[in-house]
Design a protein around this motif. Structure first.
Motif, PDB file in Angstrom:
ATOM      1  N   GLY A 128       0.914  -1.243   0.207  1.00  0.00           N
ATOM      2  CA  GLY A 128       0.000  -0.093  -0.144  1.00  0.00           C
ATOM      3  C   GLY A 128       0.778   1.326   0.262  1.00  0.00           C
ATOM      4  O   GLY A 128       2.161   1.077  -0.159  1.00  0.00           O
ATOM      5  N   LYS A 129       0.242   2.357   0.098  1.00  0.00           N
ATOM      6  CA  LYS A 129       0.773   3.685  -0.092  1.00  0.00           C
ATOM      7  C   LYS A 129       0.241   4.584   0.995  1.00  0.00           C
ATOM      8  O   LYS A 129      -1.029   4.603   1.005  1.00  0.00           O
ATOM      9  CB  LYS A 129       0.980   4.319  -1.468  1.00  0.00           C
ATOM     10  CG  LYS A 129       1.707   5.372  -1.644  1.00  0.00           C
ATOM     11  CD  LYS A 129       1.686   6.067  -2.859  1.00  0.00           C
ATOM     12  CE  LYS A 129       2.551   7.128  -3.024  1.00  0.00           C
ATOM     13  NZ  LYS A 129       3.893   7.244  -2.547  1.00  0.00           N
ATOM     14  N   SER A 130       1.029   5.418   1.790  1.00  0.00           N
ATOM     15  CA  SER A 130       0.405   6.426   2.627  1.00  0.00           C
ATOM     16  C   SER A 130      -0.567   7.465   1.819  1.00  0.00           C
ATOM     17  O   SER A 130      -0.243   7.798   1.082  1.00  0.00           O
ATOM     18  CB  SER A 130       1.584   6.790   3.393  1.00  0.00           C
ATOM     19  OG  SER A 130       2.121   6.048   4.046  1.00  0.00           O
ATOM     20  N   CYS A 131      -1.425   7.684   2.784  1.00  0.00           N
ATOM     21  CA  CYS A 131      -2.362   9.039   2.252  1.00  0.00           C
ATOM     22  C   CYS A 131      -2.210  10.076   3.063  1.00  0.00           C
ATOM     23  O   CYS A 131      -2.482   9.956   4.278  1.00  0.00           O
ATOM     24  CB  CYS A 131      -3.886   8.542   1.948  1.00  0.00           C
ATOM     25  SG  CYS A 131      -4.000   7.035   1.032  1.00  0.00           S
ATOM     26  N   ASN A 141      -6.449   2.538  -3.223  1.00  0.00           N
ATOM     27  CA  ASN A 141      -7.201   1.324  -3.426  1.00  0.00           C
ATOM     28  C   ASN A 141      -7.306   0.620  -4.493  1.00  0.00           C
ATOM     29  O   ASN A 141      -7.143  -0.387  -4.782  1.00  0.00           O
ATOM     30  CB  ASN A 141      -8.706   1.615  -2.862  1.00  0.00           C
ATOM     31  CG  ASN A 141      -8.647   1.634  -1.047  1.00  0.00           C
ATOM     32  OD1 ASN A 141      -7.625   1.306  -0.600  1.00  0.00           O
ATOM     33  ND2 ASN A 141      -9.679   2.577  -0.820  1.00  0.00           N
ATOM     34  N   ALA A 142      -7.635   1.613  -5.588  1.00  0.00           N
ATOM     35  CA  ALA A 142      -7.322   1.212  -7.003  1.00  0.00           C
ATOM     36  C   ALA A 142      -6.205   0.810  -7.552  1.00  0.00           C
ATOM     37  O   ALA A 142      -6.127  -0.117  -8.308  1.00  0.00           O
ATOM     38  CB  ALA A 142      -7.768   2.555  -8.003  1.00  0.00           C
ATOM     39  N   VAL A 143      -5.020   1.324  -6.941  1.00  0.00           N
ATOM     40  CA  VAL A 143      -3.744   0.806  -7.309  1.00  0.00           C
ATOM     41  C   VAL A 143      -3.538  -0.586  -6.782  1.00  0.00           C
ATOM     42  O   VAL A 143      -3.112  -1.605  -7.582  1.00  0.00           O
ATOM     43  CB  VAL A 143      -2.755   1.669  -7.125  1.00  0.00           C
ATOM     44  CG1 VAL A 143      -1.330   1.282  -7.244  1.00  0.00           C
ATOM     45  CG2 VAL A 143      -2.796   3.014  -8.115  1.00  0.00           C
ATOM     46  N   PHE A 144      -3.562  -0.716  -5.433  1.00  0.00           N
ATOM     47  CA  PHE A 144      -3.241  -1.967  -4.695  1.00  0.00           C
ATOM     48  C   PHE A 144      -4.198  -3.152  -4.768  1.00  0.00           C
ATOM     49  O   PHE A 144      -3.956  -4.140  -4.333  1.00  0.00           O
ATOM     50  CB  PHE A 144      -2.644  -1.614  -3.285  1.00  0.00           C
ATOM     51  CG  PHE A 144      -1.448  -0.901  -3.427  1.00  0.00           C
ATOM     52  CD1 PHE A 144      -0.418  -1.422  -3.617  1.00  0.00           C
ATOM     53  CD2 PHE A 144      -1.463   0.719  -3.399  1.00  0.00           C
ATOM     54  CE1 PHE A 144       0.834  -0.558  -3.466  1.00  0.00           C
ATOM     55  CE2 PHE A 144      -0.495   1.482  -3.533  1.00  0.00           C
ATOM     56  CZ  PHE A 144       0.888   1.004  -3.634  1.00  0.00           C
ATOM     57  N   ARG A 145      -5.602  -2.972  -5.092  1.00  0.00           N
ATOM     58  CA  ARG A 145      -6.336  -3.833  -5.005  1.00  0.00           C
ATOM     59  C   ARG A 145      -6.185  -4.779  -5.841  1.00  0.00           C
ATOM     60  O   ARG A 145      -5.814  -4.595  -7.304  1.00  0.00           O
ATOM     61  CB  ARG A 145      -7.782  -3.424  -5.159  1.00  0.00           C
ATOM     62  CG  ARG A 145      -8.807  -4.385  -5.279  1.00  0.00           C
ATOM     63  CD  ARG A 145     -10.303  -3.760  -5.379  1.00  0.00           C
ATOM     64  NE  ARG A 145     -10.897  -3.159  -4.223  1.00  0.00           N
ATOM     65  CZ  ARG A 145     -10.936  -1.753  -4.296  1.00  0.00           C
ATOM     66  NH1 ARG A 145     -10.698  -0.962  -5.454  1.00  0.00           N
ATOM     67  NH2 ARG A 145     -11.322  -1.139  -3.029  1.00  0.00           N
ATOM     68  N   PRO A 146      -5.995  -6.412  -5.897  1.00  0.00           N
ATOM     69  CA  PRO A 146      -5.786  -7.203  -7.084  1.00  0.00           C
ATOM     70  C   PRO A 146      -6.859  -7.100  -7.896  1.00  0.00           C
ATOM     71  O   PRO A 146      -8.278  -7.061  -7.826  1.00  0.00           O
ATOM     72  CB  PRO A 146      -5.913  -8.524  -6.180  1.00  0.00           C
ATOM     73  CG  PRO A 146      -5.518  -8.408  -4.794  1.00  0.00           C
ATOM     74  CD  PRO A 146      -6.206  -6.911  -4.588  1.00  0.00           C
TER      75      PRO A 146
END
Length: 206
Positions: A128-131, A141-146
Motif C-alpha cells: 500500500g501507499k500512505s495517504c 485502493n485502485a492501485v493496490f487492490r488485486p
C-alpha cells in the motif's frame, strides 16, 4: 498498530515495544499492538533490516521521504531517487519477512503523480501507499487492490501447484510460463488479499 516515526536503531524499536507493553498491562489490553516502523533517515535506511527484526511487534516498514530527502537537498521529484529508496526499504522488509508500505505523496493536487508513484511501489511488492489527504484513499485502493485478471491467474497457479505436488513435479508451466515455489507463494498472497477484501469468492482452501 502504531506508526513509529524515525527509529534509527533496534534499541529505539525495543524501547517503543516496552512502552507499549506497559500501556497494555495498565489498561488490560489483551491483543498486542503492532509497530509500523518508519524508515525516514539515512541511519534508519542503513539499519532498516535490524529495525525490522528488532522485535516481534514490528509488522511492517514504511518509507518516509520527507525527512530522508529534504534536509539533504535530494530532489523528491526525481523518480530514480524515489525508486532507489523504495527498493531498499522493500528488500529490507523482505529480508525480515514483513511487509512494506510506500511513502506519502505531498502534492495533493496531483492525483496522476500519486498514482504513478503508487504503481511503481506496487511493482516492487509494496502492499500500500500512505495517504496524506482523503482524496488519495481511493487512488491507493485502485492501485493496490488485486485485479480480476491477477486473481484468475493466481487461482490457475495454485491449482496447478496442487496437481504438481500430487505428481511429484517441482517445476511446471502455467499459461506458458515456468512456475515453481516462489511463484506459488506470490499467487497465494494475491488470493489472500482478494479473500480479505471480499473481491471474489475464493475458496478457503486456496
Amino acid at each position: 498498530m502504531i506508526n513509529l516515526p524515525k527509529p534509527e536503531s533496534a534499541e529505539d524499536v525495543r524501547a517503543a515495544a516496552a512502552a507499549l507493553a506497559r500501556v497494555e498491562a495498565e489498561r488490560g489490553l489483551g491483543r498486542p499492538l503492532g509497530i509500523l516502523a518508519n524508515i525516514e533517515s539515512p541511519r534508519g535506511l542503513r539499519l532498516a533490516v535490524e529495525i525490522a527484526r528488532a522485535h516481534p511487534r514490528v509488522v511492517g516498514l514504511q518509507l518516509g521521504l520527507g525527512d530522508l530527502f529534504e534536509p539533504f537537498g535530494i530532489d523528491r521529484a526525481d523518480a530514480r531517487a524515489v525508486h532507489a529508496m523504495q527498493l531498499a526499504v522493500r528488500v529490507a522488509a523482505a529480508e525480515a519477512g514483513i511487509w512494506a508500505c510506500d511513502t506519502v505523496y505531498g502534492t495533493v493536487a496531483d492525483p496522476d503523480g500519486y498514482t504513478r508513484e503508487a504503481e511503481a511501489a506496487r511493482r516492487l511488492g509494496f502492499i500500500g501507499k500512505s495517504c496524506i489527504h482523503p482524496t488519495q484513499v481511493p487512488l491507493a485502493n485502485a492501485v493496490f487492490r488485486p485485479t480480476d485478471t491477477e486473481i484468475s491467474a493466481a487461482l490457475r497457479i495454485v491449482e496447478a501447484a496442487r496437481g504438481a505436488e500430487r505428481n511429484g513435479v517441482g517445476a511446471y508451466l502455467v499459461d506458458g510460463s515456468m512456475i515453481d515455489i516462489p511463484f506459488v507463494k506470490r499467487a497465494e498472497s494475491v488470493l489472500g488479499a482478494a479473500r480479505r477484501l471480499g473481491l471474489t469468492p475464493v475458496p478457503r482452501g486456496v
